[in-house]
Scaffold this active site. Structure first.
Site, PDB file in Angstrom:
ATOM      1  N   TYR A 123       6.572 -24.121  25.402  1.00 58.12           N
ATOM      2  CA  TYR A 123       6.906 -23.195  24.301  1.00 58.12           C
ATOM      3  C   TYR A 123       8.427 -23.196  24.227  1.00 58.12           C
ATOM      4  O   TYR A 123       9.058 -22.156  24.239  1.00 58.12           O
ATOM      5  CB  TYR A 123       6.347 -21.826  24.732  1.00 58.12           C
ATOM      6  CG  TYR A 123       6.169 -20.743  23.710  1.00 58.12           C
ATOM      7  CD1 TYR A 123       5.507 -20.965  22.508  1.00 58.12           C
ATOM      8  CD2 TYR A 123       6.625 -19.445  23.978  1.00 58.12           C
ATOM      9  CE1 TYR A 123       5.318 -19.930  21.607  1.00 58.12           C
ATOM     10  CE2 TYR A 123       6.427 -18.411  23.088  1.00 58.12           C
ATOM     11  CZ  TYR A 123       5.772 -18.662  21.897  1.00 58.12           C
ATOM     12  OH  TYR A 123       5.569 -17.623  21.013  1.00 58.12           O
ATOM     13  N   HIS A 128      11.035 -21.372  17.246  1.00 59.88           N
ATOM     14  CA  HIS A 128       9.596 -21.130  17.081  1.00 59.88           C
ATOM     15  C   HIS A 128       9.170 -19.858  17.818  1.00 59.88           C
ATOM     16  O   HIS A 128       8.465 -19.009  17.259  1.00 59.88           O
ATOM     17  CB  HIS A 128       8.803 -22.331  17.599  1.00 59.88           C
ATOM     18  CG  HIS A 128       7.321 -22.101  17.640  1.00 59.88           C
ATOM     19  ND1 HIS A 128       6.553 -21.965  16.505  1.00 59.88           N
ATOM     20  CD2 HIS A 128       6.461 -21.965  18.692  1.00 59.88           C
ATOM     21  CE1 HIS A 128       5.282 -21.772  16.847  1.00 59.88           C
ATOM     22  NE2 HIS A 128       5.201 -21.761  18.168  1.00 59.88           N
ATOM     23  N   GLU A 195       4.980 -31.150  17.514  1.00 68.88           N
ATOM     24  CA  GLU A 195       5.462 -31.200  18.897  1.00 68.88           C
ATOM     25  C   GLU A 195       5.776 -32.630  19.317  1.00 68.88           C
ATOM     26  O   GLU A 195       5.364 -33.594  18.682  1.00 68.88           O
ATOM     27  CB  GLU A 195       4.382 -30.662  19.861  1.00 68.88           C
ATOM     28  CG  GLU A 195       3.895 -29.262  19.547  1.00 68.88           C
ATOM     29  CD  GLU A 195       3.181 -28.614  20.720  1.00 68.88           C
ATOM     30  OE1 GLU A 195       3.329 -29.091  21.868  1.00 68.88           O
ATOM     31  OE2 GLU A 195       2.469 -27.621  20.482  1.00 68.88           O
ATOM     32  N   GLN A 234      -7.207 -17.566  17.502  1.00 74.72           N
ATOM     33  CA  GLN A 234      -6.184 -17.265  18.508  1.00 74.72           C
ATOM     34  C   GLN A 234      -5.879 -15.771  18.584  1.00 74.72           C
ATOM     35  O   GLN A 234      -5.792 -15.191  19.666  1.00 74.72           O
ATOM     36  CB  GLN A 234      -4.909 -18.045  18.168  1.00 74.72           C
ATOM     37  CG  GLN A 234      -3.780 -17.910  19.191  1.00 74.72           C
ATOM     38  CD  GLN A 234      -2.587 -18.820  18.869  1.00 74.72           C
ATOM     39  OE1 GLN A 234      -2.659 -19.653  17.969  1.00 74.72           O
ATOM     40  NE2 GLN A 234      -1.512 -18.662  19.594  1.00 74.72           N
ATOM     41  N   TYR A 238      -6.602 -14.170  22.389  1.00 73.15           N
ATOM     42  CA  TYR A 238      -5.561 -14.634  23.311  1.00 73.15           C
ATOM     43  C   TYR A 238      -5.037 -13.586  24.288  1.00 73.15           C
ATOM     44  O   TYR A 238      -4.356 -13.949  25.256  1.00 73.15           O
ATOM     45  CB  TYR A 238      -4.417 -15.302  22.546  1.00 73.15           C
ATOM     46  CG  TYR A 238      -3.274 -14.410  22.158  1.00 73.15           C
ATOM     47  CD1 TYR A 238      -3.414 -13.497  21.131  1.00 73.15           C
ATOM     48  CD2 TYR A 238      -2.048 -14.481  22.816  1.00 73.15           C
ATOM     49  CE1 TYR A 238      -2.367 -12.689  20.767  1.00 73.15           C
ATOM     50  CE2 TYR A 238      -0.999 -13.667  22.458  1.00 73.15           C
ATOM     51  CZ  TYR A 238      -1.160 -12.773  21.431  1.00 73.15           C
ATOM     52  OH  TYR A 238      -0.117 -11.963  21.077  1.00 73.15           O
ATOM     53  N   SER A 251      -6.235 -32.041  19.842  1.00 77.29           N
ATOM     54  CA  SER A 251      -4.800 -32.283  19.728  1.00 77.29           C
ATOM     55  C   SER A 251      -4.660 -33.769  19.432  1.00 77.29           C
ATOM     56  O   SER A 251      -5.370 -34.580  20.026  1.00 77.29           O
ATOM     57  CB  SER A 251      -4.068 -31.945  21.032  1.00 77.29           C
ATOM     58  OG  SER A 251      -4.373 -30.632  21.456  1.00 77.29           O
ATOM     59  N   THR A 344       5.719 -26.167  19.687  1.00 74.05           N
ATOM     60  CA  THR A 344       6.159 -26.394  18.313  1.00 74.05           C
ATOM     61  C   THR A 344       7.677 -26.419  18.247  1.00 74.05           C
ATOM     62  O   THR A 344       8.336 -25.515  18.767  1.00 74.05           O
ATOM     63  CB  THR A 344       5.643 -25.259  17.415  1.00 74.05           C
ATOM     64  OG1 THR A 344       4.234 -25.169  17.588  1.00 74.05           O
ATOM     65  CG2 THR A 344       5.970 -25.516  15.961  1.00 74.05           C
TER      66      THR A 344
END
Lengths: 416, 416
Positions: A123, A128, A195, A234, A238, A251, A344
Site C-alpha cells: 500500500y 493512493h 500496480e 470490500q 474488510y 489479479s 495502487t
C-alpha cells in the site's frame, strides 16, 4: 544497440529490454521465452547456444520448463549472462538464429510466466492511501498513524493470479446498503488497481530476515499488476481482518517480467522519508523507476482505447527494497517466484489516480468517456488495459499489455 | 476393531483412525505414511498391496511422493479405499506385513504432510471474536455487524507453515506504546492460537464457486493448527489491511491429517444460526465435531506439561463447509492442499479460551502456573503443545502433537 530483428523506437521490446516470459508451443509444452521487437524467442530451443561460463555449467535445460522459476532461482549472475548472450545473439550482423526459435508475437500463446506461491500486496503510494483515507475518514485522519512508519501490506491470493487477456468474471457476494444488513448479488463497484509487481529470484531461510542492503539482490524482475477489486464487497467485509473476497477473485499480470538491468537507465531517487524510518528500513538507495503507467478502457461501444489515467512508478513512498526487508523482518521465508505488489500507484493529480474509486471519488463523480458514455465503476464488457513504459535514447522499454475484459456474473443456479 | 498392532484405548491412532502424513525415510527420500498405535506405516513400501478396484488402476506409486497432495487429489473414493485396505491389512489375524513398512513412531522423522499453496485463516469462533472485540471495543460493540453474516477470513502466509516440533524464533519488528511512535524490538506479546485446519482434496475451476452442498466433498482431512501471533506487532500494523507480520513468521500444524471418515462418529450439530445467513451459506448439515482441544505449556523450569485451556471443535459458529463456500463464492479457485484455518476456537468459559490474549485478558491478568511461575504471554524457552482427541467406544481418535518451542530473537546484527 541495433538488432538483427527490426522494430521501431516505440516498440516495448528493443535489444535493451530482454524481458522474460513463458509460452505454450505449437506442440503443447511450455517453454521460457524472451521477446525482441515482434518476435517471441523460444529460449528452450536456443538453450544450447547459451555458451557463457555460467550456463556452460548447467546440465539441465532451465528454459524447457513450465515457468521461469528454475531460471530465476539461479540468481542475478545467470540472469545477466542470459541477457548478454541474447543481446549478442540478436545483435545486428550476428549469424542467423535457428528460425524454429522465433515465433510471431501475434501467434504466441503466452502463459503466466512464474509460479507464484505467495503473493503479498502493499500500500506504498502515499497519494493512493491518502485519497482512500479522505474518502473513508476525512482529510484530517486520512493517513493512519502507522502509514509513514510501516510499508503496510497484507497477504493476497496467489492461486487466482492470471495473465494478460484472461477474462474476469464479475464476482457475486455480500454487500450492504445500511451497514448492517447483507444483500446478495453481483458486485456493482468493480474496479481496477494500477500496480507494479516485484518477482523474487530467491528468498531467505525461515527465521532469517533479508537485510535492506541485500534486498535488491533478491529481485528477479517486475511485472504490471492489475489487482481487480470489488469495492462494495470490500466495504462490508474488510473490518477487522482486511480485504478478502473483494480481491481474491482475480489479479492480472503482464506476460513479461522486465529485469532490473533493463530498467536501470530509468532509476530515480525517491523523496527522503519524513519522519525517518526505523534502521531495518533505512534504504541507502531509496529509489524507484521513472516508468510511465497508463490505464485505458474500451467499452463495448468504443472502437479505440481511452486513457483513464497516467501515473508513474516514481509515485511510491516506499522502495521495493523496503517492502522486501519489511516482509521478512519477522523471519517470514520468501521464495523464488513470490510476488510483492506495490499497491495502487496514484499520481498527485486526478489525471494520475490509479483506481476508479479515486477517479469517481467514491462514486460522487462520473468519469466521462469520449463517446459520451459515463462510468463510475466497470460494466460488463468493459476491457481494461495497463501499460508501463520508459523512453530511453532512441528506444522504449515496456511490459506489453496487462488486460482483461469483464464478463457477466454467473446466474444464481451456480451458487445455491 | 482389533489390530495386529497392539495399542491401548487412549492411543490416538487405533485402526479406526488411519490418519495420513509424510516422513523422511532412513534413505533420505520422503514417503507418505499412516500410523497405527506407535507404528508409522510406510505407504510407499506397501503401495503394491493396495489391491482395491480403484488403486489397481493407478500406474504411479502415489505414496512415493514428497507429500500427500497426489494421493489427496484422487478424491474421496480413493481415500476410502486406502482406509479400508489398511484396516484389513492391519486387522487382528491378517497375514504379517513386510517389516520394512513399519517404523517406530519415536524414530520417524515426520515432515509437513501437504504442500499448502494457499492458506486462509477464518475467525469462526463467536466466543473468540466476542472476547477480542470486548477487549478492543467494549461489550456493546464487541462483534462487528458483519460477523454474523460473513465467515470473516483473510489470506495467510503459506510458506511459513511448519510441522510439529519446529522451533519458533521470537519475531522482531515494530510495536508502539503511544499509538503513534514506532519502537524496534523483539515481540513482547507472543501468543498461540488454538485452531483446526481443513485441508482440501481438490478445488474448483477459476470463476466457478463451490456450492455449499458440495463443499464437504472437497475436504481431504483436518489438522491441528497453532497460528502463532505477535499481539504487539499486530496492534500497530493491522489497521486498515489486517494482520500481516504479526502472523507470517510461523504457523504450526500437526504431522497427521485425520480424515472426515475417522471423525464421523463425533459429528455434532451446530446451533442454528440467528440471524439466518444468505442462501449461498445455508448449510443443511450445519455441523462440526465433538473434538476436545487442549493447549498445554512447559516452561524451562517445568518437568510436566500444564494444560492452559480445554476447548472443543464444536465451539464454532460457522461450519467448515460454510467457509469453503464463502471462500469460493467470488470464483476464487482453490486447489489440493489448500488449508483453511478455523480461527482461534474458544470455549464459552475462561477455562476454554484458545489464546493467551484471552487467558490474560489483554495483559490485565496473570496466568498462574503450578510451579509458581506466572505468564501473560510466551517467554523464551516456553514450549506449547496442542492436542485434539475424541473418545469412541473403547478407542480414541487424535492428531498426535502440534508443538513448538520459543527460541530467542536474533540479535540486531541480523537486521541492519
Amino acid at each position: 544497440m541495433k538488432s538483427s530483428i527490426a522494430y521501431d523506437e516505440n516498440n516495448h521490446f528493443p535489444l535493451e529490454n530482454i524481458p522474460f516470459g513463458a509460452f505454450k508451443t505449437a506442440q503443447g509444452s511450455t517453454h521460457c521465452c524472451s521477446r525482441i521487437g515482434d518476435k517471441v524467442i523460444d529460449l528452450a530451443v536456443l538453450f544450447n547456444k547459451f555458451d557463457g561460463p555460467l550456463f556452460k555449467t548447467l546440465t539441465e535445460n532451465v528454459f524447457d520448463q513450465p515457468n521461469l522459476n528454475k531460471f530465476a532461482a539461479l540468481g542475478k549472475d545467470f540472469r545477466l549472462e542470459a541477457r548478454e548472450t541474447l543481446q549478442k545473439m540478436f545483435a545486428e550482423g550476428a549469424p542467423a538464429v535457428d528460425a524454429a526459435a522465433l515465433v510471431d508475437a501475434s501467434e504466441a500463446n503466452l502463459v503466466i510466466p512464474v509460479f507464484i506461491r505467495d503473493y503479498t500486496d502493499f500500500y506504498s503510494s502515499k497519494n493512493h492511501a491518502y485519497n482512500v483515507g479522505v474518502m473513508f475518514r476525512g482529510p484530517e485522519n486520512a493517513l493512519q498513524p502507522n502509514w509513514v512508519h510501516i510499508p503496510v501490506g497484507y497477504h493476497g491470493r496467489a492461486s487466482s493470479i492470471v495473465v494478460d487477456g484472461t477474462p474476469i468474471v464479475r464476482p457475486k457476494g455480500q454487500t450492504t446498503t445500511d451497514g448492517k444488513t447483507p444483500e446478495w448479488g453481483a458486485s456493482k463497484r468493480l474496479d481496477f488497481e494500477l500496480e507494479m509487481g516485484t518477482v523474487l529470484s530467491h528468498g531467505n531461510e525461515h527465521g532469517k530476515p533479508i537485510k535492506i542492503d541485500n534486498a535488491r539482490d533478491h529481485i528477479f524482475g517486475f511485472t504490471m499488476l492489475n489487482d481487480w477489486s470489488s469495492r462494495d464487497i470490500q466495504k462490508w467485509e474488510y473490518v477487522p481482518l482486511g480485504p478478502f473476497l473483494a480481491k481474491n477473485f482475480a489479479s492480472t499480470i503482464s506476460p513479461w517480467i522486465v529485469t532490473p538491468e533493463a530498467l536501470s537507465p530509468f532509476k530515480i531517487a525517491l523523496p527522503a522519508q519524513d519522519p525517518g524510518v526505523l534502521p531495518y528500513l533505512q534504504d541507502k538507495d531509496l529509489s524507484s523507476y521513472d516508468l510511465t503507467l497508463d490505464v485505458s478502457i474500451k467499452t463495448p461501444t468504443m472502437d479505440q482505447w481511452h486513457s483513464l489515467s497516467k501515473s508513474n512508478m516514481k509515485y511510491l513512498y516506499y522502495s521495493v527494497a523496503q517492502t522486501i526487508a519489511h516482509h521478512s523482518v519477522t523471519g517470514c521465508n520468501m521464495d523464488t517466484g513470490d510476488m510483492l505488489g506495490s499497491g495502487t500507484i496514484s499520481g498527485p493529480e486526478k489525471s494520475g489516480y490509479g483506481s476508479m474509486l479515486e477517479l469517481c471519488w467514491g462514486g460522487k463523480e462520473v468519469i466521462a468517456l469520449p463517446n459520451g458514455e459515463e462510468r463510475k465503476f466497470l460494466l460488463d464488457g468493459d476491457e481494461v488495459n495497463m501499460t508501463a513504459s520508459a523512453k530511453g535514447n532512441g528506444f522504449t522499454i515496456g511490459f506489453g499489455n496487462c488486460s482483461g475484459k469483464i464478463t457477466p456474473a454467473l446466474d444464481d443456479s451456480h451458487f445455491f
